[in-house]
Design an enzyme around this catalytic site. Structure first.
Site, short mmCIF file in Angstrom:
data_model
loop_
_atom_site.label_atom_id
_atom_site.label_comp_id
_atom_site.label_asym_id
_atom_site.label_seq_id
_atom_site.Cartn_x
_atom_site.Cartn_y
_atom_site.Cartn_z
N ARG A 81 30.66 -13.31 29.43
CA ARG A 81 30.68 -13.86 30.80
C ARG A 81 31.36 -12.89 31.76
O ARG A 81 30.93 -12.74 32.91
CB ARG A 81 31.39 -15.22 30.79
CG ARG A 81 31.42 -15.92 32.14
CD ARG A 81 31.90 -17.37 32.02
NE ARG A 81 32.25 -17.91 33.33
CZ ARG A 81 33.48 -18.27 33.68
NH1 ARG A 81 34.49 -18.20 32.82
NH2 ARG A 81 33.71 -18.73 34.89
N HIS B 291 29.56 -11.51 35.07
CA HIS B 291 30.06 -11.76 36.44
C HIS B 291 30.49 -10.48 37.15
O HIS B 291 30.45 -10.42 38.38
CB HIS B 291 31.21 -12.78 36.40
CG HIS B 291 30.74 -14.19 36.27
ND1 HIS B 291 31.45 -15.27 36.73
CD2 HIS B 291 29.61 -14.70 35.73
CE1 HIS B 291 30.77 -16.38 36.47
NE2 HIS B 291 29.67 -16.06 35.85
N HIS C 199 23.46 -18.38 27.11
CA HIS C 199 24.19 -19.63 26.92
C HIS C 199 24.08 -20.17 25.50
O HIS C 199 24.67 -21.21 25.20
CB HIS C 199 23.74 -20.68 27.95
CG HIS C 199 24.31 -20.45 29.31
ND1 HIS C 199 23.93 -21.16 30.41
CD2 HIS C 199 25.25 -19.58 29.75
CE1 HIS C 199 24.59 -20.74 31.47
NE2 HIS C 199 25.40 -19.77 31.10
N TRP D 260 26.41 -25.34 24.67
CA TRP D 260 24.97 -25.54 24.79
C TRP D 260 24.31 -25.70 23.43
O TRP D 260 23.10 -25.90 23.35
CB TRP D 260 24.34 -24.35 25.52
CG TRP D 260 24.69 -24.25 26.97
CD1 TRP D 260 23.97 -24.78 28.01
CD2 TRP D 260 25.81 -23.57 27.57
NE1 TRP D 260 24.59 -24.46 29.20
CE2 TRP D 260 25.71 -23.73 28.96
CE3 TRP D 260 26.90 -22.84 27.06
CZ2 TRP D 260 26.64 -23.18 29.86
CZ3 TRP D 260 27.81 -22.31 27.95
CH2 TRP D 260 27.68 -22.49 29.34
FE1 DDH Z 1 26.64 -18.70 32.41
N1 DDH Z 1 27.91 -20.24 32.80
N2 DDH Z 1 25.48 -19.25 33.98
N3 DDH Z 1 25.47 -17.08 32.07
N4 DDH Z 1 27.87 -18.14 30.88
C1 DDH Z 1 29.02 -20.59 32.09
C2 DDH Z 1 29.48 -19.99 30.94
C3 DDH Z 1 28.89 -18.88 30.35
C4 DDH Z 1 25.63 -20.35 34.77
C5 DDH Z 1 26.75 -21.16 34.81
C6 DDH Z 1 27.77 -21.12 33.87
C7 DDH Z 1 24.36 -16.75 32.79
C8 DDH Z 1 23.71 -17.56 33.72
C9 DDH Z 1 24.23 -18.73 34.24
C10 DDH Z 1 27.63 -17.09 30.03
C11 DDH Z 1 26.72 -16.06 30.21
C12 DDH Z 1 25.72 -16.05 31.19
C13 DDH Z 1 29.63 -21.72 32.72
C14 DDH Z 1 30.90 -22.41 32.21
C15 DDH Z 1 28.86 -22.06 33.81
C16 DDH Z 1 29.10 -23.21 34.77
C17 DDH Z 1 32.17 -21.64 32.62
C18 DDH Z 1 33.39 -22.31 32.04
O1 DDH Z 1 33.63 -23.47 32.37
O2 DDH Z 1 34.09 -21.66 31.24
C19 DDH Z 1 24.42 -20.58 35.54
C20 DDH Z 1 24.22 -21.72 36.52
C21 DDH Z 1 23.55 -19.59 35.18
C22 DDH Z 1 22.13 -19.44 35.61
O3 DDH Z 1 21.43 -18.45 35.24
C23 DDH Z 1 21.44 -20.34 36.21
C24 DDH Z 1 23.92 -15.43 32.42
C25 DDH Z 1 22.73 -14.72 33.08
C26 DDH Z 1 24.76 -14.99 31.43
C27 DDH Z 1 24.75 -13.69 30.68
O4 DDH Z 1 25.66 -13.34 30.02
C28 DDH Z 1 23.60 -12.79 30.78
C29 DDH Z 1 28.50 -17.20 28.87
C30 DDH Z 1 28.50 -16.28 27.66
C31 DDH Z 1 29.29 -18.33 29.07
C32 DDH Z 1 30.34 -18.92 28.11
C33 DDH Z 1 31.73 -18.49 28.50
C34 DDH Z 1 32.80 -19.07 27.61
O5 DDH Z 1 33.96 -18.92 27.97
O6 DDH Z 1 32.51 -19.64 26.55
#
Ligand code: DDH
Length: 291
Positions: A43, A47, A171, A187
Site C-alpha cells: 500500500r 500511495h 486487494h 478481502w
Molecule cells: Fe487499496 N485500499 N484501494 N489498493 N490497498 C486499502 C488497503 C489496501 C482502495 C481503497 C483501499 C489499490 C486500489 C484501491 C492495497 C493495495 C492497492 C484500504 C484500507 C482502502 C480503503 C486501508 C486501511 O484501512 O488500512 C480503492 C478504493 C482502490 C481502487 O482501485 C478503487 C491498488 C491499485 C493497490 C495496489 O497495490 C496496486 C493494499 C495492499 C491494502 C492493504 C493494506 C493493509 O494494511 O493491509
C-alpha cells in the site's frame, strides 16, 4: 588505479539485491495484523506512486513526498507511517538508496515474497527535499465513491480499464482497519497470499450491506461476514466494461499475474525521470526455510 578511486565510487553504490533481502527478512511478524507487514508495504508503494498526474507530470514515486506534511497527513495515507517507520533501519543500513526507490522496491519484495509474480524494478528516484514536492489531497481513490470516480482517478495516472482492474487485484492482500480508513476486514480468507483470489471472491460470493459504527457502510460476504468489499469495488464489478476483466482474472491466474506485473511496474515508474541506462532487476525470492 589508486585505491581511493574505487573507494569513492563504491560509496554511492547501493546493493539493491541486499535491500530486497533485508525487506524480505522483516516481513513476518506474528503480532502484526495477519502475520505480515507485506500488505502495508504494498500500500505504501502504491500511495507513493498513485499521486501521478499525466497532464501536469506531477506526483508519483520520484520525490517520496509522503515524508512531508501535508501529504503524510492526507486521509488516504492513514496508517502508512507504520510502513515508512518499518523501513527506516533499512534506509540506515543502505543510506544511498532514495526513499522513492526503497518504498517501491519494498512493495515489489512484499508482492513476490507473498507468492506474487516477479516484478521488474529499476532504481532512479531522487528524493525531494521539502514539502514543495507534496501533491494536493484527493489524488488517490475514495472507496465510498462509484466506478466513474475510480475511472477518473486512474485515467489521470494514465491507466486503462484493464489495468485498473488488474491493479485492484492487489486487494488479495491485506485488510481494512477501522482506525485508518474506517472500513474493516480483509478481502479474502488468506490475506497474506498474493493470488487471483480477490477476483474469485468478488465474483462468487453473495454481498450484503453492513452498516458501520462510524456511520458508513461496506459490503460483506453473506456466508462469512468477516470478508468485505468496499462500496467502490462492487460499483466497479457491476460496470459492464470493468466486469469482463474481473471475470477474466477470476478464471485465469496466469493472465492476472502477467497483467498485474506490467501494471504494477508501470505504476511504480510513473513520473520517474530515468536516464535509460539503469539496470533492470528481477529479484529472486528468498529460499523457503523449512523448520
Ligand atoms: Fe487499496 N485500499 N484501494 N489498493 N490497498 C486499502 C488497503 C489496501 C482502495 C481503497 C483501499 C489499490 C486500489 C484501491 C492495497 C493495495 C492497492 C484500504 C484500507 C482502502 C480503503 C486501508 C486501511 O484501512 O488500512 C480503492 C478504493 C482502490 C481502487 O482501485 C478503487 C491498488 C491499485 C493497490 C495496489 O497495490 C496496486 C493494499 C495492499 C491494502 C492493504 C493494506 C493493509 O494494511 O493491509
Amino acid at each position: 588505479h589508486s585505491p581511493y578511486f574505487n573507494g569513492a565510487n563504491k560509496s554511492t553504490e547501493v546493493d539493491y539485491v541486499q535491500v530486497y533481502k533485508d525487506v524480505a527478512d522483516l516481513l513476518e511478524d506474528n503480532d502484526y495484523d495477519d502475520g505480515s507487514y507485506g500488505p502495508v508495504l504494498v500500500r505504501l508503494a502504491w500511495h507513493a506512486s498513485g499521486t501521478y498526474d499525466v497532464d501536469t507530470k506531477t506526483g508519483g514515486s520520484n520525490s517520496a513526498s509522503m515524508r512531508f506534511e501535508p501529504e503524510a497527513l492526507h486521509g488516504a495515507n492513514n496508517g502508512l507511517k507504520v510502513a515508512r517507520d518499518l523501513l527506516e533501519p533499512i534506509k540506515a543500513k543502505h543510506p544511498n538508496i532514495s526513499y522513492g526507490d526503497l518504498w517501491t522496491l519494498a512493495g515489489v519484495a512484499a508482492i513476490q515474497e507473498l507468492g506474487g509474480p516477479t516484478i521488474p524494478w529499476r532504481p532512479g528516484r531522487t528524493d525531494g527535499t521539502s514539502a514543495e514536492s507534496c501533491t494536493p489531497d484527493g489524488r488517490l481513490p475514495d472507496a465510498t465513491k462509484k466506478q466513474d470516480h475510480i475511472r477518473n482517478i486512474f485515467y489521470r495516472m494514465g491507466f486503462n480499464d484493464q489495468e485498473i482492474v488488474a491493479l485492484t487485484g492487489a486487494h488479495a492482500l491485506g485488510r481494512c482497519h477501522p482506525d485508518r480508513s474506517g472500513f474493516e476486514g480483509p478481502w479474502s480468507e488468506q490475506p497474506t497470499l498474493f493470488s487471483n483470489e480477490y477476483f474469485k471472491v468478488i465474483s462468487e460470493r453473495e454481498w450484503i450491506k453492513k452498516e458501520l459504527k462510524n456511520g458508513g457502510w461496506q459490503w460483506v460476504d453473506k456466508n462469512n461476514t468477516d470478508v468485505m468489499m468496499l462500496p467502490a469495488e462492487i460499483s466497479m464489478f457491476n460496470d459492464k466494461e470493468f466486469r469482463k476483466y474481473f471475470e477474466l482474472y477470476a478464471k485465469d491466474q496466469d493472465q492476472f499475474f502477467k497483467d498485474f506485473t506490467n501494471a504494477f511496474a508501470k505504476l511504480t515508474e510513473l513520473g520517474v525521470p530515468f536516464k535509460g541506462d539503469e539496470k533492470v532487476y528481477k529479484f529472486e525470492t528468498l529460499p523457503v526455510v523449512v523448520t
